[in-house]
Design a protein around this motif. Structure first.
Motif, short mmCIF file in Angstrom:
data_model
loop_
_atom_site.label_atom_id
_atom_site.label_comp_id
_atom_site.label_asym_id
_atom_site.label_seq_id
_atom_site.Cartn_x
_atom_site.Cartn_y
_atom_site.Cartn_z
N SER A 1 0.75 -1.10 0.15
CA SER A 1 -0.11 -0.01 0.30
C SER A 1 0.76 1.36 -0.18
O SER A 1 1.92 1.60 0.20
N VAL A 2 0.36 2.24 -0.06
CA VAL A 2 1.55 3.65 -0.75
C VAL A 2 0.31 4.19 -0.28
O VAL A 2 -0.70 4.49 -0.23
N THR A 3 0.30 5.26 1.11
CA THR A 3 -0.17 6.27 1.97
C THR A 3 0.31 7.84 0.98
O THR A 3 1.22 7.96 0.96
N TYR A 4 -1.02 8.37 0.95
CA TYR A 4 -0.70 9.37 -0.15
C TYR A 4 -1.39 10.93 1.04
O TYR A 4 -2.61 10.51 1.41
N GLY A 5 -0.48 11.95 0.90
CA GLY A 5 -1.42 12.78 2.49
C GLY A 5 -1.04 12.93 3.81
O GLY A 5 0.26 11.87 4.09
N GLU A 6 -1.97 12.48 4.58
CA GLU A 6 -1.45 12.88 5.87
C GLU A 6 -2.19 10.85 6.41
O GLU A 6 -2.80 10.63 5.73
N SER A 7 -0.90 10.19 7.81
CA SER A 7 -1.41 9.54 7.98
C SER A 7 -2.47 9.01 8.78
O SER A 7 -3.34 9.93 9.01
N PHE A 8 -3.58 8.21 8.75
CA PHE A 8 -4.04 7.83 10.06
C PHE A 8 -4.60 6.36 9.89
O PHE A 8 -3.80 5.25 9.42
N ASP A 9 -5.31 6.18 10.72
CA ASP A 9 -5.53 4.71 11.22
C ASP A 9 -6.85 3.84 10.12
O ASP A 9 -8.05 4.54 9.91
N ALA A 10 -6.32 3.43 8.75
CA ALA A 10 -7.58 2.88 8.29
C ALA A 10 -8.78 1.87 8.24
O ALA A 10 -8.69 1.57 8.21
N SER A 11 -7.88 0.92 9.95
CA SER A 11 -8.25 0.15 10.61
C SER A 11 -10.80 1.03 10.94
O SER A 11 -11.13 -0.35 11.41
N LEU A 12 -10.12 1.99 10.81
CA LEU A 12 -11.70 2.67 11.62
C LEU A 12 -12.21 2.65 10.44
O LEU A 12 -13.33 3.16 10.60
N ALA A 13 -11.88 2.67 8.96
CA ALA A 13 -12.96 2.48 7.02
C ALA A 13 -14.34 1.88 7.75
O ALA A 13 -14.09 0.59 8.33
N GLN A 14 -14.73 2.30 7.48
CA GLN A 14 -16.68 1.68 7.00
C GLN A 14 -16.84 1.36 5.26
O GLN A 14 -15.75 2.34 4.39
N ASP A 15 -17.09 1.07 5.36
CA ASP A 15 -17.34 0.67 3.53
C ASP A 15 -18.25 1.50 3.03
O ASP A 15 -19.91 1.72 3.50
N ILE A 16 -17.53 1.66 2.09
CA ILE A 16 -18.79 2.74 0.82
C ILE A 16 -20.20 2.65 0.84
O ILE A 16 -21.11 3.78 0.49
N THR A 17 -20.62 1.77 0.36
CA THR A 17 -21.26 1.11 -0.04
C THR A 17 -22.10 1.25 0.95
O THR A 17 -24.07 1.49 1.30
N GLN A 18 -21.57 1.73 2.64
CA GLN A 18 -22.71 2.42 3.75
C GLN A 18 -22.93 4.18 3.60
O GLN A 18 -23.64 4.78 4.98
N LEU A 19 -22.47 4.28 2.46
CA LEU A 19 -22.34 5.34 2.86
C LEU A 19 -23.63 6.37 2.97
O LEU A 19 -24.07 7.49 3.46
N SER A 20 -24.92 6.50 1.97
CA SER A 20 -25.83 6.71 1.83
C SER A 20 -27.08 6.28 3.10
O SER A 20 -27.26 7.51 3.85
N GLU A 21 -26.51 5.63 3.68
CA GLU A 21 -27.29 5.41 5.01
C GLU A 21 -26.68 6.30 5.92
O GLU A 21 -27.52 6.83 7.02
N LEU A 22 -25.00 6.42 6.35
CA LEU A 22 -24.38 6.82 6.83
C LEU A 22 -24.79 8.64 7.23
O LEU A 22 -24.97 9.04 7.66
N MET A 23 -25.63 8.44 5.92
CA MET A 23 -25.75 9.95 5.25
C MET A 23 -26.62 10.30 4.93
O MET A 23 -27.60 11.35 5.17
N GLU A 24 -27.76 9.48 5.66
CA GLU A 24 -29.48 9.79 5.96
C GLU A 24 -29.70 11.39 6.54
O GLU A 24 -30.77 11.73 6.68
#
Length: 158
Positions: free
Chosen positions: A29-52
């Protein structure tokens, strides 16, 4: 008796080595920009629900790269569902992603997502950057309500 112990030890060592090689598949993997904790990631397919219940949110998402800006690498688009895609730009224009070759790779993005209307002018600009034909660009005649993401960090996995 010695032969049984020797044979058992040899078999144990052989099985131990083969199990390690199967489980130690490394993901580059390659990181661009600032480092962050990738283990916090939520699946993008849930975005609509998260933004309701909100039109903006600070979040870490993971998804598949559909395309990137072929001119500078100054944006990318992730598959977010059947007809929805997420346009990702980069905070303060401070970093870029590869202009090609990242399509189909998994990306983890950290930043701020907002639901907003994208103007015809901006949509045409993105289409031109993506290498769309003049005919396809001319067909863009109405603004579009979509999710836009400003990333402070991006991880792209091979």
């Amino acid at each position: 008796m010695k032969h049984i112990i020797l044979l058992s030890t040899l078999l144990l060592a052989l099985f131990s080595c083969s199990e390690k090689s199967n489980s130690e598949k490394k993901i580059n993997s390659v990181t661009y920009g600032e480092s962050f904790d990738a283990s916090l990631a939520q699946d993008i397919t849930q975005l609509s629900e998260l933004m309701e219940t909100t039109d903006s949110v600070s979040i870490v998402l993971s998804g598949t790269i559909e395309k990137t800006c072929a001119v500078k690498g100054c944006w990318m688009q992730l598959k977010a569902g059947k007809e929805n895609n997420l346009r990702v730009t980069f905070k303060d224009y401070s970093f870029f992603v590869p202009k090609s070759g990242a399509e189909g790779s998994k990306a983890v993005i950290n930043g701020f997502c907002v639901k907003q209307e994208t103007s015809v002018k901006e949509l045409r600009h993105y289409a031109k950057d993506a290498g769309e034909s003049d005919e396809a660009i001319a067909l863009i005649t109405e603004p579009k309500m979509e999710y836009n993401f400003v990333a402070s960090g991006v991880i792209i996995e091979d």
